[in-house]
Write a protein that holds these residues in place. Structure first.
Motif, PDB file in Angstrom:
ATOM      1  N   GLY A 168      -2.081  -3.936   3.690  1.00 35.03           N
ATOM      2  CA  GLY A 168      -2.962  -4.233   4.802  1.00 35.03           C
ATOM      3  C   GLY A 168      -2.351  -4.084   6.172  1.00 35.03           C
ATOM      4  O   GLY A 168      -2.979  -4.448   7.175  1.00 35.03           O
ATOM      5  N   THR A 169      -1.124  -3.521   6.251  1.00 35.98           N
ATOM      6  CA  THR A 169      -0.447  -3.373   7.536  1.00 35.98           C
ATOM      7  C   THR A 169       0.071  -1.950   7.686  1.00 35.98           C
ATOM      8  O   THR A 169      -0.056  -1.126   6.781  1.00 35.98           O
ATOM      9  CB  THR A 169       0.753  -4.339   7.653  1.00 35.98           C
ATOM     10  N   ASP A 170       0.666  -1.682   8.853  1.00 38.33           N
ATOM     11  CA  ASP A 170       1.370  -0.424   9.077  1.00 38.33           C
ATOM     12  C   ASP A 170       2.881  -0.617   9.060  1.00 38.33           C
ATOM     13  O   ASP A 170       3.636   0.260   9.505  1.00 38.33           O
ATOM     14  CB  ASP A 170       0.949   0.180  10.427  1.00 38.33           C
ATOM     15  N   THR A 171       3.336  -1.759   8.523  1.00 36.29           N
ATOM     16  CA  THR A 171       4.764  -2.055   8.470  1.00 36.29           C
ATOM     17  C   THR A 171       5.407  -1.300   7.318  1.00 36.29           C
ATOM     18  O   THR A 171       5.167  -1.611   6.144  1.00 36.29           O
ATOM     19  CB  THR A 171       5.001  -3.564   8.302  1.00 36.29           C
ATOM     20  N   ASP A 189       0.855  -1.173   0.000  1.00 38.19           N
ATOM     21  CA  ASP A 189       0.000   0.000   0.000  1.00 38.19           C
ATOM     22  C   ASP A 189       0.894   1.226   0.000  1.00 38.19           C
ATOM     23  O   ASP A 189       1.964   1.223   0.612  1.00 38.19           O
ATOM     24  CB  ASP A 189      -0.901   0.046   1.241  1.00 38.19           C
ATOM     25  N   VAL A 192       3.990   0.702   2.623  1.00 39.26           N
ATOM     26  CA  VAL A 192       3.840  -0.293   3.681  1.00 39.26           C
ATOM     27  C   VAL A 192       3.415  -1.610   3.066  1.00 39.26           C
ATOM     28  O   VAL A 192       2.884  -1.662   1.949  1.00 39.26           O
ATOM     29  CB  VAL A 192       2.803   0.160   4.737  1.00 39.26           C
ATOM     30  N   LEU A 193       3.676  -2.703   3.776  1.00 44.33           N
ATOM     31  CA  LEU A 193       3.183  -3.996   3.323  1.00 44.33           C
ATOM     32  C   LEU A 193       1.659  -3.953   3.308  1.00 44.33           C
ATOM     33  O   LEU A 193       1.035  -3.401   4.213  1.00 44.33           O
ATOM     34  CB  LEU A 193       3.686  -5.103   4.241  1.00 44.33           C
ATOM     35  N   GLU A 229      -3.738   0.811  -2.876  1.00 45.45           N
ATOM     36  CA  GLU A 229      -3.787  -0.375  -2.033  1.00 45.45           C
ATOM     37  C   GLU A 229      -3.543  -1.633  -2.851  1.00 45.45           C
ATOM     38  O   GLU A 229      -3.969  -1.761  -3.985  1.00 45.45           O
ATOM     39  CB  GLU A 229      -5.142  -0.463  -1.323  1.00 45.45           C
ATOM     40  N   ARG A 230      -2.798  -2.549  -2.235  1.00 47.03           N
ATOM     41  CA  ARG A 230      -2.510  -3.873  -2.778  1.00 47.03           C
ATOM     42  C   ARG A 230      -1.936  -3.796  -4.194  1.00 47.03           C
ATOM     43  O   ARG A 230      -2.343  -4.518  -5.104  1.00 47.03           O
ATOM     44  CB  ARG A 230      -3.751  -4.767  -2.755  1.00 47.03           C
TER      45      ARG A 230
END
Length: 256
Positions: free
Chosen positions: A164-167, A129, A161-162, A139-140
């Protein structure tokens, strides 16, 4: 780098081509029609746009110092379509294999007060994302795809970020989204090798007079049609240097 100008509509026999080398750690020598075009081309660089005659070019790519008598890593024909504004990106697939994708850049008019943001996933990484000021705007997104948005002109803080995450995988980085320009952001490198990075490209000259603004778009981050799909995909990162000097060695398409 300076903003690249949009291709004039009346120029129907040439194309404007830039190339981005997005394969970490790979330096190459590139040949076109048997002639060396550019030795020692290094990753992480984006060339200035070049005006190329439309036509077909035979490309051979060698590991640095191994051409022209060795076996090329790839031998391909590349078609340069008339009238296109394109960027050729040498990069890694999601699995980490070198490849090359050429994208047609959207140089259509942009409403007054707006800017176009295009994000391209060309990294050895899973779906991501893209966030602007902390809000997901793409997204995605998967390799080697792209997504475009029209957004209010201004400066935003972007990160990747990866999905669906906040990484956070890349960034944050400030992007200056100028009015009437397309800013293209490349997410490139390798997640496994911990060298993911962003590269930006700016194309200008798409301003629209205030009277032409669509009131329904003003002041909002509206989803734009995805940029034209990639018009060429072929293997190996080495062909990144093709655009710089091709014009002098144009050949007519073969009949076979």
């Amino acid at each position: 780098m300076p903003a690249a100008a949009a291709v004039p509509a009346e120029n129907r026999d040439t194309a404007s081509v830039s190339v981005f080398h997005g394969v970490p750690g790979l330096t190459v020598d590139v040949y076109a029609n048997g002639e060396e075009l550019l030795p020692d081309f290094k990753p992480g660089t984006l060339t200035e746009p070049q005006s190329l005659p439309a036509g077909t070019y035979d490309i051979e790519v060698f590991a640095d110092g191994e051409g022209p008598d060795g076996n090329p890593a790839i031998r391909k024909s590349i078609d340069v379509p008339a009238g296109a504004n394109a960027t050729v990106a040498a990069h890694l697939t999601e699995q980490g294999d070198p490849t090359l994708t050429a994208f047609v850049n959207d140089v259509s008019d942009i409403p007054a007060g707006q800017s176009r943001l295009t994000v391209r996933h060309v990294a050895a990484a899973p779906a991501v994302d893209v966030r602007a000021d902390g809000t997901p705007v793409v997204e995605r997104l998967t390799n080697p795809n792209e997504k475009s948005l029209e957004v209010p002109a201004g400066t935003v803080s972007a990160d990747v970020v990866l999905a669906g995450t906040d990484t956070v995988a890349i960034g944050p980085a400030d992007l200056n989204l100028a009015e009437g320009t397309t800013t293209i952001v490349y997410a490139w490198g390798s997640a496994e090798d911990d060298n993911l990075a962003l590269k930006t490209q700016t194309i200008g000259g798409m301003e629209t007079a205030p009277g032409g603004v669509d009131a329904g778009e003003s002041g909002a981050m509206a989803a734009h049609n995805e940029s034209a799909t990639a018009w060429l995909v072929w293997g190996t990162a080495g062909a990144v240097a093709v655009a710089g000097l091709l014009a002098a060695r144009r050949r007519h398409p073969r009949s076979d």
